[in-house]
Design a protein around this motif. Structure first.
Motif, PDB file in Angstrom:
ATOM      1  N   ASN A  72       0.811  -1.217   0.000  1.00  0.00           N
ATOM      2  CA  ASN A  72       0.000   0.000   0.000  1.00  0.00           C
ATOM      3  C   ASN A  72       0.843   1.266   0.000  1.00  0.00           C
ATOM      4  O   ASN A  72       0.333   2.349  -0.286  1.00  0.00           O
ATOM      5  N   ARG A  73       2.119   1.130   0.344  1.00  0.00           N
ATOM      6  CA  ARG A  73       3.006   2.284   0.367  1.00  0.00           C
ATOM      7  C   ARG A  73       3.835   2.332  -0.911  1.00  0.00           C
ATOM      8  O   ARG A  73       4.021   1.327  -1.607  1.00  0.00           O
ATOM      9  N   LEU A  74       4.354   3.506  -1.218  1.00  0.00           N
ATOM     10  CA  LEU A  74       5.286   3.670  -2.329  1.00  0.00           C
ATOM     11  C   LEU A  74       6.705   3.428  -1.854  1.00  0.00           C
ATOM     12  O   LEU A  74       7.012   3.571  -0.668  1.00  0.00           O
ATOM     13  N   ALA A  75       7.562   3.067  -2.774  1.00  0.00           N
ATOM     14  CA  ALA A  75       8.977   2.845  -2.473  1.00  0.00           C
ATOM     15  C   ALA A  75       9.809   3.889  -3.201  1.00  0.00           C
ATOM     16  O   ALA A  75       9.461   4.330  -4.299  1.00  0.00           O
ATOM     17  N   HIS A  76      10.901   4.279  -2.573  1.00  0.00           N
ATOM     18  CA  HIS A  76      11.804   5.273  -3.152  1.00  0.00           C
ATOM     19  C   HIS A  76      13.198   4.675  -3.286  1.00  0.00           C
ATOM     20  O   HIS A  76      13.711   4.067  -2.336  1.00  0.00           O
ATOM     21  N   ILE A  77      13.777   4.805  -4.460  1.00  0.00           N
ATOM     22  CA  ILE A  77      15.163   4.398  -4.699  1.00  0.00           C
ATOM     23  C   ILE A  77      16.003   5.663  -4.715  1.00  0.00           C
ATOM     24  O   ILE A  77      15.765   6.568  -5.518  1.00  0.00           O
ATOM     25  N   THR A  78      16.955   5.741  -3.819  1.00  0.00           N
ATOM     26  CA  THR A  78      17.758   6.945  -3.659  1.00  0.00           C
ATOM     27  C   THR A  78      18.469   7.283  -4.964  1.00  0.00           C
ATOM     28  O   THR A  78      19.244   6.488  -5.492  1.00  0.00           O
ATOM     29  N   GLY A  79      18.162   8.476  -5.479  1.00  0.00           N
ATOM     30  CA  GLY A  79      18.789   8.949  -6.705  1.00  0.00           C
ATOM     31  C   GLY A  79      18.073   8.573  -7.979  1.00  0.00           C
ATOM     32  O   GLY A  79      18.474   9.021  -9.056  1.00  0.00           O
ATOM     33  N   TYR A  80      16.988   7.751  -7.903  1.00  0.00           N
ATOM     34  CA  TYR A  80      16.314   7.282  -9.109  1.00  0.00           C
ATOM     35  C   TYR A  80      14.825   7.614  -9.148  1.00  0.00           C
ATOM     36  O   TYR A  80      14.252   7.632 -10.225  1.00  0.00           O
ATOM     37  N   GLY A  81      14.175   7.854  -8.018  1.00  0.00           N
ATOM     38  CA  GLY A  81      12.772   8.233  -8.059  1.00  0.00           C
ATOM     39  C   GLY A  81      11.887   7.301  -7.248  1.00  0.00           C
ATOM     40  O   GLY A  81      12.354   6.430  -6.492  1.00  0.00           O
ATOM     41  N   ASP A  82      10.570   7.484  -7.414  1.00  0.00           N
ATOM     42  CA  ASP A  82       9.555   6.741  -6.662  1.00  0.00           C
ATOM     43  C   ASP A  82       8.968   5.621  -7.524  1.00  0.00           C
ATOM     44  O   ASP A  82       8.807   5.783  -8.737  1.00  0.00           O
ATOM     45  N   PHE A  83       8.598   4.506  -6.861  1.00  0.00           N
ATOM     46  CA  PHE A  83       8.080   3.332  -7.550  1.00  0.00           C
ATOM     47  C   PHE A  83       6.916   2.749  -6.755  1.00  0.00           C
ATOM     48  O   PHE A  83       6.828   2.911  -5.535  1.00  0.00           O
ATOM     49  N   LYS A  84       6.042   2.038  -7.469  1.00  0.00           N
ATOM     50  CA  LYS A  84       4.973   1.268  -6.834  1.00  0.00           C
ATOM     51  C   LYS A  84       5.486  -0.138  -6.529  1.00  0.00           C
ATOM     52  O   LYS A  84       6.219  -0.727  -7.327  1.00  0.00           O
ATOM     53  N   ILE A  85       5.083  -0.673  -5.383  1.00  0.00           N
ATOM     54  CA  ILE A  85       5.460  -2.034  -5.007  1.00  0.00           C
ATOM     55  C   ILE A  85       4.370  -2.963  -5.528  1.00  0.00           C
ATOM     56  O   ILE A  85       3.281  -3.051  -4.954  1.00  0.00           O
ATOM     57  N   ILE A 125       8.984  -6.406  -6.572  1.00  0.00           N
ATOM     58  CA  ILE A 125       8.697  -6.064  -7.959  1.00  0.00           C
ATOM     59  C   ILE A 125       8.231  -4.609  -7.974  1.00  0.00           C
ATOM     60  O   ILE A 125       7.159  -4.285  -7.453  1.00  0.00           O
ATOM     61  N   LEU A 126       9.033  -3.734  -8.538  1.00  0.00           N
ATOM     62  CA  LEU A 126       8.769  -2.297  -8.518  1.00  0.00           C
ATOM     63  C   LEU A 126       8.381  -1.823  -9.905  1.00  0.00           C
ATOM     64  O   LEU A 126       9.051  -2.161 -10.894  1.00  0.00           O
ATOM     65  N   GLU A 127       7.316  -1.046  -9.969  1.00  0.00           N
ATOM     66  CA  GLU A 127       6.856  -0.454 -11.224  1.00  0.00           C
ATOM     67  C   GLU A 127       6.992   1.058 -11.152  1.00  0.00           C
ATOM     68  O   GLU A 127       6.734   1.653 -10.099  1.00  0.00           O
ATOM     69  N   PRO A 128       7.375   1.703 -12.240  1.00  0.00           N
ATOM     70  CA  PRO A 128       7.583   3.161 -12.205  1.00  0.00           C
ATOM     71  C   PRO A 128       6.277   3.918 -12.023  1.00  0.00           C
ATOM     72  O   PRO A 128       5.216   3.499 -12.490  1.00  0.00           O
ATOM     73  N   CYS A 129       6.371   5.047 -11.339  1.00  0.00           N
ATOM     74  CA  CYS A 129       5.204   5.903 -11.101  1.00  0.00           C
ATOM     75  C   CYS A 129       5.034   6.962 -12.177  1.00  0.00           C
ATOM     76  O   CYS A 129       3.921   7.348 -12.507  1.00  0.00           O
ATOM     77  N   ASP A 130       6.137   7.484 -12.700  1.00  0.00           N
ATOM     78  CA  ASP A 130       6.054   8.579 -13.667  1.00  0.00           C
ATOM     79  C   ASP A 130       7.148   8.392 -14.703  1.00  0.00           C
ATOM     80  O   ASP A 130       7.863   7.382 -14.735  1.00  0.00           O
TER      81      ASP A 130
END
Length: 649
Positions: free
Chosen positions: A283-296, A545-550
């Motif tokens: 239910n939360r978003l994940a952030h990769i430092t330096g690369y952006g936000d992703f959906k779990i 498994i991370l999917e891009p948000c934008d």
């Protein structure tokens, strides 16, 4: 209650505190599954993974260029694994993060510990990223180039303990926060035996001055093979007995991990590693430092490649890298649910009718008429329009519009338009008296003065000094009229008591940002929601498994496909609303060693917890007695100011 009951109650309280302290030292966090707001099938799936313990991540940071951190890591891994030094890989950038099992847990209980080592490059970004999730930092010193005969005269010059890059690393780490640390001194065997104690005390004093005497300092003595092995065994014992007394505040209520493996598949990113803390949720978003936000998209529990308990035959297969895909067991713990997941929108949707005005009511019209009547009650409205009112002050000056027009006409008459080679060129038409008074040398001097004045406005250092000396004065511009330059300014009698509407004359783009009526309450609710929906799988080896948000995240996934050199991917969870853009006000103070000129609206990079982003803040004074502040054109060197910028929550 009787005396015996009071005694038993006190004993039970002491026992609970002792058990809690031991559990914290072991890394065990007991959470009741009944209190969590997750599905029943998810609760059944995570039961086997609630008692895991993540390996300790040890970051090896060299403080001078002559230090060899790969050698330190090589000896530690050889001591833990029993392999020969020649067979170990020392390239910390391409080797996978491997967990080494410590045979003796010491006084930490039955649970065995695992250690992971990572050699940091001498780069600011690499050190900042790895220390965000490191449990222990090993700051390595080397006394190879220490001149023992001259250190007493000038230790800073002849000890070579910390170089310039090392001091820069320490400065940025103090701002971000330093995990529990241990100081390591190597190559003491290369110093003459009579000078060794002096060098040990000197480097220990350097370590205490930069950190504190709270942390331990260890010397690796390689005079003989027995002393060398004993030194590394004692160091491993220190690592297993070191724990964090308090966590950094920006790590609280978040799960995070460093990716041991990652790859791209069908536009999605698959990362594997040991998850830390119990706040991971789809239910939360994940952030990769330096690369952006992703959906779990999925949380999958997979086989631990370095378990604490392993059969001898399986251990031989693991050491010989003969594991097959059939032995890997994967269990899907949770999947993405769009109805329960946090929204991934950054900007607010603009309401086209939000700024529409309604017709005023009769009460508003009558109130406005009364105000106008009070304002113009002293003016005689029967006088002719062309005449000035007779009841004005005697010192009132009539506007000399005609005189201003005549002056402008005289200036235009002094300009002659000559046509030369089909081009229009305007030249000043000096009178004879002007030619007599202004010589060529005087005219050249006047031009030089103008150029110097222009240079003054282009030199940032001079402009900053003028701003500090005369903070309330503004020079008129040279390239545009003053009425255009100061059109947006407003004169007020008192900045504290004047009325100022913060929503007045805002641009339409301002409607895209978010605004919270009660930010403290929103933060409290977000923390409670994160705790209730988080999966208690601390220390479990998982695949995300991370999917891009934008679009930015998509470009980051495409970038990862072409990365040849393995980079450290730091994944962290985000709380609700943290992706939204707001106007943030925060205090800022520059480092004393920084002498650069930083004007307002300069492009700056901010490191906030696990995230870093670029924005253009403006600076103002830190005055708490009013809701208005005075604008600073430059960031001062010696005072704390308030910065305001567009940034995520």
């Amino acid at each position: 209650m009787t005396k015996v009951d009071l005694f038993n109650r006190a004993a039970q309280i002491r026992k609970n505190k002792k058990d809690k302290m031991i559990a914290e030292r072991r890394g065990i966090k007991k959470i009741s599954l009944e209190d969590l707001a997750i599905e029943e099938d998810t609760k059944e799936a995570i039961k086997p993974y609630t008692s895991n313990i993540a390996p300790k991540l040890v970051a090896i940071i060299p403080l001078n260029a002559i230090e060899t951190p790969e050698e330190l890591k090589n000896h530690l891994t050889r001591e833990l694994s029993g392999e020969d030094q020649e067979e170990m890989k020392i390239d910390g950038t391409t080797e996978q993060l491997k967990a080494y099992l410590v045979e003796s847990g010491g006084n930490l209980g039955v649970k065995k510990q695992r250690l992971m080592f990572h050699v940091c490059k001498r780069d600011i970004y690499s050190v900042l990223d790895i220390t965000k999730i490191a449990d222990i930092c090993l700051f390595a010193f080397s006394c190879k180039e220490a001149q023992a005969d001259k250190v007493r005269d000038n230790p800073d010059e002849f000890a070579n303990a910390i170089d310039e890059v090392g001091y820069q690393i320490l400065n940025v780490l103090r701002v971000q926060g330093i995990p529990p640390s241990i100081g390591i001194l190597q190559h003491i065997e290369q110093i003459h035996q009579k000078k060794r104690n002096q060098i040990k005390k000197l480097f220990h004093r350097y370590f205490v001055s930069e950190f504190s005497d709270e942390y331990k300092f260890h010397v690796i003595d390689g005079s003989t093979k027995g002393l060398l092995d004993s030194s590394y065994k004692n160091l491993i014992r220190m690592l297993t007995g070191t724990f964090a007394r308090s966590k950094l505040f920006w790590k609280e209520n978040r799960s995070y991990m460093i990716a041991s493996e990652y790859n791209e598949s069908n536009g999605a990113l698959q990362v594997e590693g040991y998850i830390r803390d119990n706040y991971l949720s789809c239910n939360r978003l994940a952030h990769i430092t330096g690369y952006g936000d992703f959906k779990i998209s999925q949380i999958i529990a997979t086989t631990d490649p370095y378990p604490t308990k392993m059969h001898k035959e399986k251990k031989k297969k693991a050491d010989s890298e003969m594991n097959t895909d059939e032995e890997v067991k994967e269990v899907i713990l949770q999947q993405y649910n769009q109805e329960k997941a946090d929204a991934d929108n950054v900007e607010n949707e603009i309401d086209p009718f939000g700024a529409e005005q309604t017709w005023p009511t009769n009460e508003e019209l009558s109130k406005k008429n009364n105000l106008l009547h009070e304002e113009y009650k002293d003016i005689d409205m029967n006088e002719e329009p062309g005449e000035m009112p007779t009841n004005l002050d005697a010192n009132f000056k009539k506007p000399e519009v005609a005189d201003d027009i005549e002056k402008l006409a005289d200036q235009f008459k002094k300009m002659e338009i000559q046509v030369v080679d089909g081009e229009n060129r305007s030249q000043p038409d000096f009178d004879e008296e002007d030619d007599d008074d202004l010589s060529f040398e005087d005219y050249e001097t006047q031009i030089n003065k103008t150029s110097l004045k222009h240079e003054k406005f282009t030199n940032l250092e001079k402009r900053e000094k003028d701003e500090m000396d005369f903070p309330d004065e503004v020079d008129t511009p040279l390239d545009q009229p003053a009425r255009e330059r100061f059109e947006k300014y407003r004169s007020v009698n008192n900045i504290r008591t004047c009325n100022w509407d913060p929503f007045e004359t805002l641009p339409p783009e301002y409607a895209k940002i978010w605004r919270f009526e009660n930010f403290a309450q929103v933060k409290k609710l977000a923390i409670e929601q994160t705790e209730k929906e988080g999966l208690p799988i601390d220390g479990t080896y998982v695949k995300l498994i991370l999917e891009p948000c934008d679009q930015k995240s998509k470009s980051s996934v495409e970038l990862l496909k072409d990365v040849r050199e393995k980079q450290n991917l730091i994944i962290s969870t985000m709380m609700p609303h943290e992706r939204k853009i707001i106007v943030s006000h925060f205090k800022i103070k520059r480092n004393e060693e920084d002498k650069n000129v930083i004007p307002s609206k300069s492009v700056l990079e901010f490191h906030v917890g696990f995230r870093r982003f670029i924005t253009r803040p403006i600076f103002s004074d830190d005055y708490l007695h009013t809701n208005k502040a005075k604008f600073y054109r430059y960031l001062p060197h010696d005072t704390q100011v308030m910065a305001s910028a567009f940034m995520p929550v």
